[in-house]
Design a protein around this motif. Structure first.
Motif, mmCIF file in Angstrom:
data_model
loop_
_atom_site.group_PDB
_atom_site.id
_atom_site.type_symbol
_atom_site.label_atom_id
_atom_site.label_comp_id
_atom_site.label_asym_id
_atom_site.label_seq_id
_atom_site.Cartn_x
_atom_site.Cartn_y
_atom_site.Cartn_z
ATOM 1 N N ARG A 11 32.402 -32.884 135.018
ATOM 2 C CA ARG A 11 31.901 -32.714 133.458
ATOM 3 C C ARG A 11 32.611 -33.366 132.493
ATOM 4 O O ARG A 11 33.977 -34.564 132.834
ATOM 5 C CB ARG A 11 32.258 -31.429 132.699
ATOM 6 N N GLN A 12 31.586 -34.606 132.294
ATOM 7 C CA GLN A 12 32.009 -35.481 131.016
ATOM 8 C C GLN A 12 31.861 -35.133 129.314
ATOM 9 O O GLN A 12 30.956 -34.680 128.905
ATOM 10 C CB GLN A 12 31.620 -36.843 131.585
ATOM 11 N N ASP A 13 33.455 -35.041 128.704
ATOM 12 C CA ASP A 13 32.861 -34.939 127.566
ATOM 13 C C ASP A 13 33.552 -36.367 127.402
ATOM 14 O O ASP A 13 34.271 -37.176 127.052
ATOM 15 C CB ASP A 13 34.204 -33.926 126.724
ATOM 16 N N PRO A 14 33.173 -36.684 126.146
ATOM 17 C CA PRO A 14 33.576 -37.683 124.957
ATOM 18 C C PRO A 14 34.656 -37.735 124.609
ATOM 19 O O PRO A 14 35.227 -37.226 124.399
ATOM 20 C CB PRO A 14 32.694 -37.358 123.506
ATOM 21 N N GLY A 15 35.313 -39.059 124.866
ATOM 22 C CA GLY A 15 37.198 -38.837 124.581
ATOM 23 C C GLY A 15 37.752 -38.345 126.677
ATOM 24 O O GLY A 15 39.193 -38.680 126.239
ATOM 25 N N LEU A 16 37.306 -37.510 126.812
ATOM 26 C CA LEU A 16 38.354 -36.837 127.931
ATOM 27 C C LEU A 16 37.620 -37.678 129.120
ATOM 28 O O LEU A 16 38.624 -37.146 130.397
ATOM 29 C CB LEU A 16 37.703 -35.334 127.685
ATOM 30 N N GLY A 17 37.001 -38.780 129.210
ATOM 31 C CA GLY A 17 36.376 -38.809 130.657
ATOM 32 C C GLY A 17 36.458 -38.159 130.829
ATOM 33 O O GLY A 17 35.415 -36.640 130.735
ATOM 34 N N LEU A 18 35.934 -38.331 133.105
ATOM 35 C CA LEU A 18 35.317 -37.014 134.040
ATOM 36 C C LEU A 18 36.623 -36.264 134.187
ATOM 37 O O LEU A 18 37.597 -36.483 134.487
ATOM 38 C CB LEU A 18 34.884 -38.470 134.692
ATOM 39 N N ARG A 19 36.402 -35.135 134.001
ATOM 40 C CA ARG A 19 36.917 -34.512 134.621
ATOM 41 C C ARG A 19 36.676 -33.146 135.870
ATOM 42 O O ARG A 19 35.787 -32.814 135.831
ATOM 43 C CB ARG A 19 37.379 -32.993 133.305
ATOM 44 N N LEU A 20 37.370 -33.788 137.372
ATOM 45 C CA LEU A 20 37.213 -32.262 138.179
ATOM 46 C C LEU A 20 37.343 -30.967 137.887
ATOM 47 O O LEU A 20 38.182 -30.218 137.678
ATOM 48 C CB LEU A 20 38.134 -33.015 139.492
ATOM 49 N N ILE A 21 35.952 -30.516 138.436
ATOM 50 C CA ILE A 21 35.634 -28.887 138.446
ATOM 51 C C ILE A 21 36.108 -28.280 139.860
ATOM 52 O O ILE A 21 36.828 -27.429 139.986
ATOM 53 C CB ILE A 21 34.113 -28.482 137.968
ATOM 54 N N TYR A 22 35.495 -28.410 140.364
ATOM 55 C CA TYR A 22 35.174 -28.132 141.942
ATOM 56 C C TYR A 22 35.175 -28.669 143.034
ATOM 57 O O TYR A 22 34.378 -29.877 142.903
ATOM 58 C CB TYR A 22 34.152 -27.097 142.853
ATOM 59 N N PHE A 23 35.761 -29.192 144.214
ATOM 60 C CA PHE A 23 35.249 -29.668 145.524
ATOM 61 C C PHE A 23 34.910 -29.108 146.514
ATOM 62 O O PHE A 23 35.961 -28.475 146.275
ATOM 63 C CB PHE A 23 36.037 -31.362 144.732
ATOM 64 N N SER A 24 34.748 -30.101 147.657
ATOM 65 C CA SER A 24 34.525 -29.946 148.568
ATOM 66 C C SER A 24 34.757 -30.581 149.972
ATOM 67 O O SER A 24 34.234 -31.585 149.967
ATOM 68 C CB SER A 24 33.228 -28.821 148.645
ATOM 69 N N TYR A 25 35.379 -30.353 150.989
ATOM 70 C CA TYR A 25 35.796 -31.568 151.786
ATOM 71 C C TYR A 25 35.090 -31.108 153.248
ATOM 72 O O TYR A 25 34.633 -31.892 154.678
ATOM 73 C CB TYR A 25 36.599 -31.860 152.228
ATOM 74 N N ASP A 26 33.912 -29.911 153.254
ATOM 75 C CA ASP A 26 33.158 -29.425 153.707
ATOM 76 C C ASP A 26 32.658 -27.756 154.187
ATOM 77 O O ASP A 26 32.269 -27.536 152.777
ATOM 78 C CB ASP A 26 34.366 -28.728 155.603
ATOM 79 N N VAL A 27 31.245 -28.126 154.820
ATOM 80 C CA VAL A 27 30.666 -26.633 154.462
ATOM 81 C C VAL A 27 31.736 -25.575 154.254
ATOM 82 O O VAL A 27 32.423 -25.383 155.050
ATOM 83 C CB VAL A 27 29.572 -26.842 155.692
ATOM 84 N N LYS A 28 31.201 -25.071 152.678
ATOM 85 C CA LYS A 28 32.044 -23.300 153.541
ATOM 86 C C LYS A 28 33.154 -23.696 153.445
ATOM 87 O O LYS A 28 34.075 -22.358 152.604
ATOM 88 C CB LYS A 28 31.773 -22.437 154.323
ATOM 89 N N MET A 29 33.580 -25.141 152.204
ATOM 90 C CA MET A 29 34.843 -25.275 151.766
ATOM 91 C C MET A 29 34.682 -25.913 150.821
ATOM 92 O O MET A 29 33.772 -26.180 150.234
ATOM 93 C CB MET A 29 35.205 -26.232 153.097
ATOM 94 N N LYS A 30 35.467 -24.720 149.968
ATOM 95 C CA LYS A 30 35.731 -25.195 147.983
ATOM 96 C C LYS A 30 36.880 -25.073 148.081
ATOM 97 O O LYS A 30 38.041 -24.383 148.234
ATOM 98 C CB LYS A 30 34.653 -24.449 147.535
#
Lengths: 110, 111
Positions: A36-55
């Motif tokens: 998510r990107q908010d003014p003054g806060l840059g980009l902040r990582l919420i979730y990521f996934s390196y493979d199917v069904k992986m989080k």
């Protein structure tokens, strides 16, 4: 060219609604990310996934969940939207290094 | 974890002048440093990147330098044009895993 698409450019939802943000990439990338990107806060990582069904949780996972049932699709879910989740949401996919972004979804929660 | 700082937050230059944006990082394990340009209403676009085994990389009017010892890297844009006006983000990553972004620099190129 790598293409990352997001289902909506603009979205308006009401407090308490369940919200789905969809992201699709066409380059067979293993890695996918939601920021998510908010003014003054840059980009902040919420979730990521390196493979199917992986989080994996990122820096600010509270209030969000994700789903990766297929390699090319990574969905962000707001179980019960709140006004503080009004933001620009960016999806990205990556090779082992280069990361490519979608156009973003501007979500407003009323 | 990694922390990336970026300066300045805003930068105004005259068309034709050079612009320099600087970033510092904290995690010595980071080995990949991309720069992104974000125009209004669009997602960030990768414009140049550098890996830790290289000290400098150039692509036409854009160059990036990396000082691993000091843990800082910089973006240099020469002969700026109005279409260079945008928000620029630096980032640091270890082996393409967790990307940590700087807060961004709003560059304005004045005609």
């Amino acid at each position: 060219d790598v293409k990352v698409t997001q289902s909506s450019r603009y979205l308006v939802k009401r407090t308490g609604e369940k919200v789905f943000l969809e992201c699709v990439q066409d380059m067979d990338h293993e890695n996918m990310f939601w920021y998510r990107q908010d003014p003054g806060l840059g980009l902040r990582l919420i979730y990521f996934s390196y493979d199917v069904k992986m989080k994996e949780k990122g820096d600010i996972p509270e209030g969000y969940s994700v789903s990766r049932e297929k390699k090319e699709r990574f969905s962000l879910i707001l179980e019960s939207a709140s006004t503080n989740q009004t933001s620009m949401y960016l999806c990205a996919s990556s090779l082992p290094s280069e990361q490519f972004f979608g156009p973003g979804t501007r979500l407003t929660v009323l | 974890g990694e922390n990336v700082e970026q300066h300045p937050s805003t930068l105004s230059v005259q068309e034709g002048d050079s612009a320099v944006i600087k970033c510092t990082y904290s995690d010595s394990a980071s080995n990949y440093f991309p720069w992104y340009k974000q125009e209004l209403g669009k997602g960030p676009q990768l414009i140049i990147d550098i890996r830790s085994n290289v000290g400098e990389k150039k692509d036409q009017r854009i160059a990036v330098t990396l000082n691993k010892t000091a843990k800082h890297f910089s973006l240099h844009i020469t002969e700026t044009q109005p279409e260079d006006s945008a928000v620029y983000f630096c980032a640091a990553s270890a082996y393409g895993q967790n990307f940590v972004f700087g807060p961004g620099t709003r560059l304005s190129v004045l005609p």
